[in-house]
Design an enzyme around this catalytic site. Structure first.
Site, short mmCIF file in Angstrom:
data_model
loop_
_atom_site.label_atom_id
_atom_site.label_comp_id
_atom_site.label_asym_id
_atom_site.label_seq_id
_atom_site.Cartn_x
_atom_site.Cartn_y
_atom_site.Cartn_z
N PHE A 12 -32.28 -25.66 55.77
CA PHE A 12 -33.14 -26.86 55.88
C PHE A 12 -33.60 -27.03 57.34
CE2 PHE A 12 -32.37 -31.62 56.64
CZ PHE A 12 -33.71 -31.94 56.54
N VAL A 58 -23.72 -13.95 60.36
CA VAL A 58 -23.52 -14.14 61.81
C VAL A 58 -22.04 -14.04 62.20
CG1 VAL A 58 -24.02 -15.71 63.73
CG2 VAL A 58 -25.50 -15.70 61.76
N LYS A 92 -15.24 -19.66 59.79
CA LYS A 92 -15.61 -18.41 60.47
C LYS A 92 -16.94 -18.54 61.20
CE LYS A 92 -14.70 -14.41 58.32
NZ LYS A 92 -14.52 -13.47 57.18
N ASN A 100 -19.94 -14.54 68.47
CA ASN A 100 -20.93 -13.45 68.45
C ASN A 100 -22.22 -13.87 69.15
OD1 ASN A 100 -19.26 -11.68 67.07
ND2 ASN A 100 -19.94 -12.40 65.05
N ALA A 115 -25.79 -26.20 67.13
CA ALA A 115 -25.87 -27.37 66.24
C ALA A 115 -24.47 -27.91 66.05
CB ALA A 115 -26.47 -26.97 64.91
N TYR A 146 -14.79 -28.24 58.39
CA TYR A 146 -16.12 -28.37 59.01
C TYR A 146 -15.98 -29.03 60.39
CZ TYR A 146 -21.06 -29.79 59.44
OH TYR A 146 -22.36 -29.98 59.86
N1 LIG Z 1 -28.64 -31.64 57.99
C1 LIG Z 1 -27.92 -32.47 58.71
O1 LIG Z 1 -28.02 -33.69 58.57
C2 LIG Z 1 -26.96 -31.93 59.75
C3 LIG Z 1 -26.17 -32.86 60.46
C4 LIG Z 1 -25.30 -32.37 61.43
C5 LIG Z 1 -25.25 -31.02 61.73
N2 LIG Z 1 -26.02 -30.15 61.03
C6 LIG Z 1 -25.91 -28.74 61.37
O2 LIG Z 1 -27.17 -28.11 61.37
C7 LIG Z 1 -27.06 -26.78 60.88
C8 LIG Z 1 -28.02 -26.56 59.73
O3 LIG Z 1 -27.73 -27.46 58.69
P1 LIG Z 1 -28.68 -27.61 57.41
O4 LIG Z 1 -28.62 -29.02 56.98
O5 LIG Z 1 -29.97 -26.99 57.69
O6 LIG Z 1 -27.85 -26.76 56.34
P2 LIG Z 1 -28.33 -25.55 55.41
O7 LIG Z 1 -27.17 -25.22 54.53
O8 LIG Z 1 -29.64 -25.86 54.78
O9 LIG Z 1 -28.57 -24.40 56.45
C9 LIG Z 1 -27.55 -23.61 56.97
C10 LIG Z 1 -28.03 -22.17 56.96
O10 LIG Z 1 -27.02 -21.33 57.55
C11 LIG Z 1 -26.91 -20.17 56.74
N3 LIG Z 1 -25.58 -19.61 56.98
C12 LIG Z 1 -24.37 -20.16 56.71
N4 LIG Z 1 -23.39 -19.32 57.09
C13 LIG Z 1 -23.98 -18.22 57.61
C14 LIG Z 1 -23.50 -17.01 58.17
N5 LIG Z 1 -22.19 -16.75 58.26
N6 LIG Z 1 -24.39 -16.10 58.60
C15 LIG Z 1 -25.72 -16.33 58.52
N7 LIG Z 1 -26.24 -17.47 58.00
C16 LIG Z 1 -25.38 -18.39 57.55
C17 LIG Z 1 -27.14 -20.65 55.33
O11 LIG Z 1 -27.48 -19.64 54.42
C18 LIG Z 1 -28.27 -21.66 55.54
O12 LIG Z 1 -29.53 -21.04 55.45
C19 LIG Z 1 -25.60 -26.56 60.51
O13 LIG Z 1 -24.94 -25.93 61.57
C20 LIG Z 1 -25.09 -27.97 60.34
O14 LIG Z 1 -23.72 -28.05 60.60
C21 LIG Z 1 -26.87 -30.57 60.03
#
Ligand SMILES: NC(=O)c1ccc[n+]([C@@H]2O[C@H](COP(=O)([O-])OP(=O)(O)OC[C@H]3O[C@@H](n4cnc5c(N)ncnc54)[C@H](O)[C@@H]3O)[C@@H](O)[C@H]2O)c1
Length: 326
Positions: A12, A58, A92, A100, A115, A146
């Site tokens: 997202f 990753v 992880k 990495n 993030a 988390y």
């Molecule tokens: N959406 C929010 O409100 C929010 C709030 C606080 C923090 N965050 C942080 O922002 C980041 C993105 O969140 P989001 O809402 O877009 O979630 P999301 O699940 O839509 O996106 C996360 C992406 O990371 C990828 N991913 C997960 N593990 C992976 C790995 N080991 N290797 C490669 N890709 C991997 C997933 O496939 C996905 O595309 C995250 O780190 C999340 O913790 C989001």
């Protein structure tokens, strides 16, 4: 042309960041293993010569050829429904994954932005939360996988900054919403809209007096962009301080969608935070940033997005990709 690596680029937030950096004239490399993301979020970028996609985990060794100016580490399951199902992968990617990225950044002499999240504050004893509050997290509770991954991620990032002189930035993101969220990711906003669209009652957990604040994705991306280009290495909250109770929010969604359904109550999950509201004084002072999109406007755009999805999306269970089962 500056080159940026965005991990979690098919998710997202990651996909909106890809769009923004493309618009700003960067060469964008998105890396994602699609565990919770969706390739459709970035497929419109595939024809562009300044966009590349690496399908890669990753948490395993990462290599990118050529120069890199910036690395944005956004890979991580982000909603409770995801990280409770894939807790080890969550730990992880917040530990091995960032390690990495930091290693790659040293080799490339790149700046890293991570993030982080308001979850580092846990169930906060201070309200609103400013960056100097150290948090109230239960490391062995269900959400610990988390929250502690993100706290470790901040610690190792700061250690690379302090001991290796690496350029680093830490954004603590508060609840963000907008198009490309998954209807089935368990977060309250898509959950309410999904229920309204299916003609179901809207589920409130607990008595609904717990508060949340919701930031529209374009505002968040603007804050992240400014932070990346700033010279500030300590954590910065980015979120919308407009606070609302879950019950009031449910009522707003009922009005927005025109559903005839009502709110129903279910027990509160363990360690669910009671209050969430960012103190954005630091972001205002250092980045000159504050949110611009009202909740009414952001919700309207998001609702239109969800309504435009094919009907089967409404009935999909929370999805986890096949290799999760291995
Ligand atoms: N959406 C929010 O409100 C929010 C709030 C606080 C923090 N965050 C942080 O922002 C980041 C993105 O969140 P989001 O809402 O877009 O979630 P999301 O699940 O839509 O996106 C996360 C992406 O990371 C990828 N991913 C997960 N593990 C992976 C790995 N080991 N290797 C490669 N890709 C991997 C997933 O496939 C996905 O595309 C995250 O780190 C999340 O913790 C989001």
């Amino acid at each position: 042309m500056k080159r940026v690596l965005i991990t979690g680029g098919a998710g997202f937030l990651g996909s909106h960041l890809c769009d923004r950096f493309i618009r700003e004239g960067y060469h964008v490399i998105a890396m994602d293993n699609l565990i919770t993301g969706d390739i459709r979020n970035i497929e419109h970028l595939f024809p562009l010569p300044n966009f590349e996609f690496y399908h890669h985990d990753v948490s395993k060794f990462i290599h990118v050829s050529g120069d890199l100016d910036y690395i944005l580490h956004f890979a991580s399951p982000a909603s409770p429904i995801d990280y409770l199902k894939i807790p080890i992968q969550t730990l992880k990617v917040g530990s091995l994954g960032i390690h990495n990225c930091l290693g790659l950044a040293r080799v490339k002499n790149a700046r890293v932005l991570i993030a982080s999240t308001s979850e580092v504050y846990g169930d906060p004893a201070v309200h609103p939360q400013n960056e100097d509050y150290w948090g109230n997290v239960n490391p062995v509770g269900p959400r610990g996988v988390y929250d502690e991954a993100k706290r470790f991620q901040e610690a190792i990032t700061m250690a690379y900054h302090t001991y290796h002189g690496l350029e680093t930035r830490i954004v603590r993101i508060f609840n963000t919403y907008g198009p490309r969220m998954r209807l089935n990711d368990g977060r309250v906003l898509p959950a309410f809209i999904g229920q309204a669209l299916r003609g179901e009652d809207l589920t409130v957990f607990g008595d609904g007096s717990q508060t949340r604040s919701f930031c529209y994705v374009d505002d968040l991306v603007e804050g992240i962009y400014r932070l990346l280009l700033s010279d500030y290495a300590y954590p910065v909250n980015i979120g919308n301080p407009g606070e609302i109770t879950i019950r009031e929010f449910g009522e707003e969604i009922i009005k927005l969608t025109g559903t005839k359904q009502k709110l129903i109550v279910k027990p509160l999950p363990t360690d669910d935070p009671k209050q969430r509201k960012p103190d954005i004084t630091r972001a205002k002072a250092i980045l000159g940033w504050e949110p611009k999109v009202s909740r009414a406007e952001g919700l309207r755009i998001t609702y239109d997005y969800f309504r435009s999805l094919p009907e089967e999306e409404l009935y999909k269970a929370a999805y986890h990709r096949e290799f999760v089962k291995k």
